[in-house]
Design a protein around this motif. Structure first.
Motif, short mmCIF file in Angstrom:
data_model
loop_
_atom_site.label_atom_id
_atom_site.label_comp_id
_atom_site.label_asym_id
_atom_site.label_seq_id
_atom_site.Cartn_x
_atom_site.Cartn_y
_atom_site.Cartn_z
N GLY A 112 11.23 74.67 69.35
CA GLY A 112 12.04 74.95 70.81
C GLY A 112 11.82 76.79 71.17
O GLY A 112 11.46 77.44 70.36
N LEU A 113 12.18 77.37 72.07
CA LEU A 113 11.80 78.14 72.63
C LEU A 113 13.54 79.02 72.75
O LEU A 113 13.99 78.10 73.40
CB LEU A 113 11.17 78.64 73.79
CG LEU A 113 9.20 78.17 73.81
CD1 LEU A 113 8.75 78.50 74.70
CD2 LEU A 113 9.28 79.72 72.21
N VAL A 114 13.93 80.19 72.19
CA VAL A 114 14.84 80.69 72.86
C VAL A 114 15.26 82.03 73.35
O VAL A 114 13.86 82.63 72.59
CB VAL A 114 16.12 80.24 71.87
CG1 VAL A 114 16.16 79.01 71.26
CG2 VAL A 114 15.04 81.27 70.60
N ALA A 115 15.50 82.30 74.42
CA ALA A 115 15.53 83.84 74.78
C ALA A 115 16.48 84.63 74.36
O ALA A 115 17.86 84.71 74.22
CB ALA A 115 15.55 83.17 76.27
N ARG A 116 16.09 85.53 73.67
CA ARG A 116 16.91 87.06 73.09
C ARG A 116 16.38 88.34 73.48
O ARG A 116 15.40 87.84 73.87
CB ARG A 116 16.72 86.81 71.60
CG ARG A 116 17.31 85.89 70.54
CD ARG A 116 17.86 86.05 69.12
NE ARG A 116 17.79 84.50 68.54
CZ ARG A 116 16.79 83.67 68.36
NH1 ARG A 116 16.12 83.17 68.08
NH2 ARG A 116 18.35 82.72 67.80
N ALA A 117 18.06 89.12 73.42
CA ALA A 117 17.50 90.32 73.57
C ALA A 117 16.62 91.09 72.90
O ALA A 117 16.45 91.12 71.14
CB ALA A 117 18.72 90.58 73.65
N ALA A 118 15.82 91.67 73.00
CA ALA A 118 14.65 93.02 72.19
C ALA A 118 15.15 94.08 72.22
O ALA A 118 16.54 94.26 73.08
CB ALA A 118 13.69 92.63 73.31
N PRO A 119 14.86 94.99 71.17
CA PRO A 119 15.84 96.00 71.07
C PRO A 119 15.49 97.18 72.58
O PRO A 119 16.23 98.28 72.27
CB PRO A 119 14.88 97.32 70.24
CG PRO A 119 13.90 95.56 68.97
CD PRO A 119 14.36 94.90 70.14
N ASN A 120 14.64 97.13 73.30
CA ASN A 120 14.66 97.59 75.02
C ASN A 120 15.47 97.25 75.19
O ASN A 120 15.39 97.89 76.67
CB ASN A 120 13.23 98.26 74.86
CG ASN A 120 12.33 96.34 74.97
OD1 ASN A 120 13.51 95.45 75.41
ND2 ASN A 120 11.06 96.60 75.62
N GLY A 121 16.25 95.96 75.17
CA GLY A 121 17.07 95.52 76.30
C GLY A 121 16.58 94.04 77.46
O GLY A 121 17.40 94.08 78.49
N SER A 122 15.29 94.11 76.98
CA SER A 122 14.55 93.17 77.74
C SER A 122 15.12 91.57 76.94
O SER A 122 14.96 92.09 76.05
CB SER A 122 12.81 93.49 77.59
OG SER A 122 12.17 93.02 76.60
N MET A 123 14.25 90.69 77.66
CA MET A 123 14.75 89.29 76.87
C MET A 123 13.23 88.62 76.30
O MET A 123 12.32 89.49 77.53
CB MET A 123 15.03 88.35 78.14
CG MET A 123 16.37 88.77 78.28
SD MET A 123 17.92 89.16 76.94
CE MET A 123 18.02 87.22 76.71
N VAL A 124 13.41 88.59 75.85
CA VAL A 124 12.34 88.17 75.31
C VAL A 124 12.68 86.58 74.36
O VAL A 124 12.99 86.33 73.91
CB VAL A 124 11.56 88.58 73.53
CG1 VAL A 124 11.02 90.15 74.26
CG2 VAL A 124 12.57 88.69 72.86
#
Length: 242
Positions: A147-159
C-alpha cells in the motif's frame, strides 16, 4: 480567482463522475475506469484525502508513462473452494478485485472465510471499496497489501511511498503476506512518485470472513453522509487537466 483556503464542494457522485471521465481520457477502458472511480469516491467519503483525489494525478502520470498497463485485462483463476487468484496484468488493483468481489463474498458466506490473491498490480491506495463491500454483505474484510503511506520528505513536503500495510488487521498479524517487489538492480523498494522507475508488479491479499466465526463481531462502519466534500481548486484543476 479563489482565495487561499477556499474550496469547491463536490458531492461523492460528482467526484466519481469526474474521476471516471479523467481515466477514460487517459486511456483506460470503461470496465477498468469504473471501479477505479468508485475506489477514489470511497476513499474521499472516508476522509482519506491523499489516497482519494490526491492520488489521481500520480495514477494518470503512471498511465501516460507506462508504469501501469492501461490495456490490462485481469482474469480470475479458482485456486480452491475458498480461494481465488487474479492476475492483474500490470494494471490497477481495483478492476482486478472488482471482477471477483461477489464471488469472494459468496464463498465467504458459504465457507465462513474466503481468500483472494491479486498478482502483478499497482499499489493499493485506501482499500475502502473492498472493506465497504464486505460490510454491505455482512462480512468483515481483512487485507495485507503493498500500500501507500504519506511521509515527510527532507524538504518538508509530503511524499507517498510503497509499504506493506494491513487493513482491518493488527500490524503484528502473521496472516497473509503481500509482496513489495524490489527495484531490479538496486535492491531498493520500487519508487512510487514520478515517471521514472520500473512498472508496478505488486502482490496483494484480501480475506472476507463471516462474523459468526467470532464470538463478537466488530461494529459496522458508520455511513458517510452525502453532504458534499470540500476539494482544493488547485487539486481539482490538476485532476481535470491531467
Amino acid at each position: 480567482m479563489k482565495d487561499i483556503g477556499e474550496r469547491d464542494i463536490l458531492a461523492p457522485g460528482d467526484i466519481e463522475a469526474l474521476v471516471l471521465d479523467v481515466f477514460l481520457r487517459a486511456g483506460l477502458t470503461a470496465d477498468s475506469a469504473a471501479p477505479v472511480a468508485r475506489s477514489i469516491r470511497h476513499a474521499e467519503t472516508a476522509g482519506l484525502r491523499r489516497l482519494g483525489l490526491g492520488l489521481v494525478p500520480h495514477m494518470v502520470e503512471h498511465l501516460r508513462c507506462g508504469r501501469v498497463n492501461a490495456a490490462a485485462t485481469p482474469h480470475m483463476v479458482d485456486s480452491g473452494p475458498a480461494a481465488l487468484t487474479v492476475e492483474a496484468d500490470g494494471g490497477f488493483p481495483c478492476p482486478a478485485v472488482a471482477i471477483c468481489l461477489e464471488t469472494l463474498c459468496n464463498r465467504a458466506l458459504t465457507h465462513g472465510i474466503a481468500v483472494l490473491s491479486v498478482r502483478n498490480a499497482y499499489p493499493v491506495g485506501a482499500g475502502r471499496l473492498f472493506l465497504d463491500h464486505c460490510a454491505a454483505r455482512g462480512l468483515v474484510g481483512f487485507a495485507n497489501i503493498a500500500g501507500l503511506v504519506a511521509r515527510a520528505a527532507p524538504n518538508g513536503s509530503m511524499v507517498l511511498e510503497i509499504e506493506q500495510r494491513q487493513l482491518g488487521l493488527s500490524q503484528s498479524s502473521p496472516m497473509m503476506q503481500s509482496r513489495v517487489v524490489p527495484d531490479r538492480g538496486t535492491g531498493r523498494t520500487v519508487p512510487f512518485e514520478g515517471p521514472l522507475g520500473p512498472a508496478f508488479r505488486l502482490h496483494h491479499s484480501f480475506v472476507a470472513v463471516r462474523p459468526s466465526l467470532w464470538h463478537h463481531a466488530p461494529d459496522p462502519p458508520v455511513a458517510v453522509q452525502n453532504s458534499g466534500i470540500a476539494v482544493s481548486p488547485v487539486l481539482l484543476e490538476k485532476i481535470i487537466n491531467a
